[in-house]
Design a protein around this motif. Structure first.
Motif, PDB file in Angstrom:
ATOM      1  N   GLY A 102       0.828  -1.125  -0.055  1.00 42.39           N
ATOM      2  CA  GLY A 102       0.189   0.200  -0.150  1.00 42.39           C
ATOM      3  C   GLY A 102       0.958   1.264   0.044  1.00 42.39           C
ATOM      4  O   GLY A 102       0.513   2.289  -0.738  1.00 42.39           O
ATOM      5  N   ILE A 103       1.805   1.154   0.832  1.00 38.85           N
ATOM      6  CA  ILE A 103       2.860   2.348   0.785  1.00 38.85           C
ATOM      7  C   ILE A 103       3.549   2.552  -0.505  1.00 38.85           C
ATOM      8  O   ILE A 103       3.780   3.508  -1.203  1.00 38.85           O
ATOM      9  N   ALA A 104       4.033   1.276  -1.006  1.00 37.51           N
ATOM     10  CA  ALA A 104       4.557   1.285  -2.495  1.00 37.51           C
ATOM     11  C   ALA A 104       3.479   2.030  -3.564  1.00 37.51           C
ATOM     12  O   ALA A 104       4.095   2.516  -4.563  1.00 37.51           O
ATOM     13  N   VAL A 105       2.330   1.688  -3.530  1.00 40.17           N
ATOM     14  CA  VAL A 105       1.184   2.313  -4.345  1.00 40.17           C
ATOM     15  C   VAL A 105       1.153   3.717  -4.288  1.00 40.17           C
ATOM     16  O   VAL A 105       1.325   4.321  -5.190  1.00 40.17           O
ATOM     17  N   GLY A 106       1.290   4.341  -3.115  1.00 41.91           N
ATOM     18  CA  GLY A 106       1.102   5.725  -2.768  1.00 41.91           C
ATOM     19  C   GLY A 106       2.643   6.323  -3.409  1.00 41.91           C
ATOM     20  O   GLY A 106       2.258   7.436  -4.166  1.00 41.91           O
ATOM     21  N   ALA A 107       3.596   5.743  -3.212  1.00 40.74           N
ATOM     22  CA  ALA A 107       4.909   6.030  -3.613  1.00 40.74           C
ATOM     23  C   ALA A 107       5.109   6.242  -5.141  1.00 40.74           C
ATOM     24  O   ALA A 107       5.400   7.310  -5.930  1.00 40.74           O
ATOM     25  N   ALA A 108       4.579   5.131  -5.889  1.00 40.77           N
ATOM     26  CA  ALA A 108       4.543   5.033  -7.290  1.00 40.77           C
ATOM     27  C   ALA A 108       3.771   6.066  -7.911  1.00 40.77           C
ATOM     28  O   ALA A 108       3.932   6.844  -8.992  1.00 40.77           O
ATOM     29  N   LEU A 109       2.425   6.200  -7.257  1.00 36.73           N
ATOM     30  CA  LEU A 109       1.555   7.181  -7.666  1.00 36.73           C
ATOM     31  C   LEU A 109       2.013   8.593  -7.488  1.00 36.73           C
ATOM     32  O   LEU A 109       1.915   9.652  -8.387  1.00 36.73           O
TER      33      LEU A 109
END
Length: 284
Positions: A131-138
């Motif tokens: 979930g953190i990675a999704v936010g960072a990628a976005l």
């Protein structure tokens, strides 16, 4: 990989040698404390070698360089493995190896981003990293950054609902700059993962959610390189996942043959034995 990260002859060191060095450093740290999640560290060494010495773009002398690829360790108890590769990469000084797990060390037994240069997130509770990675990628996409986000997670996290919310979000936002690496060693705290909620057909499951999914032998460096390259080169607005079937304690035969569990017990006299076995298998 940034040329500035590894100048000179270091660039010529094989990935097999890098993985061997990671295993050795992890064993030495485990010996300091007489414990640690060494089974997992030995198992993911090949994945970390390919990540840091083939795939990732970073600068060892500037861990917070804005243009870097991010590497997120969702599984905080694998920190001993990440410390080993951060030392191998020159981000952490190898002199700190003997401080592992001690008071005031920059290398606590469970990873904490506020303590350790090069550690991007504080891993755990499990199921949060993707979930953190999704936010960072976005966020990186909105800044028009070319950087990628790599997220290393465990097979046990496939049983967390938050993981699958992140899986769906990654597809919704077309995060083609997100690469998830799943260490599938079939072990978690309650027993074998396949006896819990990870029941098989992982790659088709991720693909059904809309991800570009590959499944490889997580201890086969050539297969890992091919999978990482394919994930990064894909011209398709989908996130990518590489499911890596790994062997806990890889490279130390007497530990590999031990009855597997989430935490492998290593007796006091076995650390030296393990290092000797590793030395015997040192790559040419």
């Amino acid at each position: 990989m940034s040329v500035e990260a590894h100048p000179g002859p270091l660039q010529n060191m094989s990935l097999a040698m890098r993985a061997w060095n990671i295993r050795r450093k992890a064993l030495l740290m485990g010996e300091v404390q007489g414990q640690g999640y060494i089974g997992q560290a030995l198992g993911v060494a090949d994945m970390l070698a390919v990540s840091y010495f083939h795939a990732l773009d970073y600068r060892a002398d500037d861990p917070e360089w804005e243009g870097r690829d991010r590497f997120y360790l969702s599984i905080g108890h694998y920190a001993i493995a990440l410390y080993a590769v951060l030392m191998e990469a020159g981000i952490l000084p190898e002199e700190e190896l003997e401080t592992y797990g001690m008071d005031d060390s920059r290398m606590p037994m469970s990873g904490m981003a506020s303590y350790t240069p090069g550690m991007e997130i504080t891993g755990g509770s499990l199921g949060q990293g993707l979930g953190i990675a999704v936010g960072a990628a976005l966020g990186l996409k909105r800044k028009k950054s070319p950087a990628f986000v790599y997220n290393l997670m465990s097979d046990g996290e496939l049983g967390e609902g938050s993981t699958w919310e992140a899986v769906m979000s990654g597809v919704q936002w077309q995060l083609d700059n997100l690469i998830c690496i799943v260490d599938f060693n079939n072990q978690q705290a309650d027993g074998p993962s396949r006896n819990a909620l990870a029941v098989g057909a992982e790659a088709p499951k991720w693909a059904a959610f809309g991800w570009y999914a590959q499944e490889v032998d997580g201890n086969d460096i050539k297969a890992l390189v091919a999978a990482f390259d394919a994930a990064r080169a894909l011209k398709d607005p989908r996130p990518r996942v590489i499911i890596c079937n790994s062997t806990m304690c890889k490279g130390i035969d007497f530990l590999e043959q031990r009855e597997m569990s989430h935490f492998i017990r290593v007796e006091a006299d076995e650390w030296t034995k393990a290092l000797t076995v590793l030395e015997e298998g040192k790559p040419e």
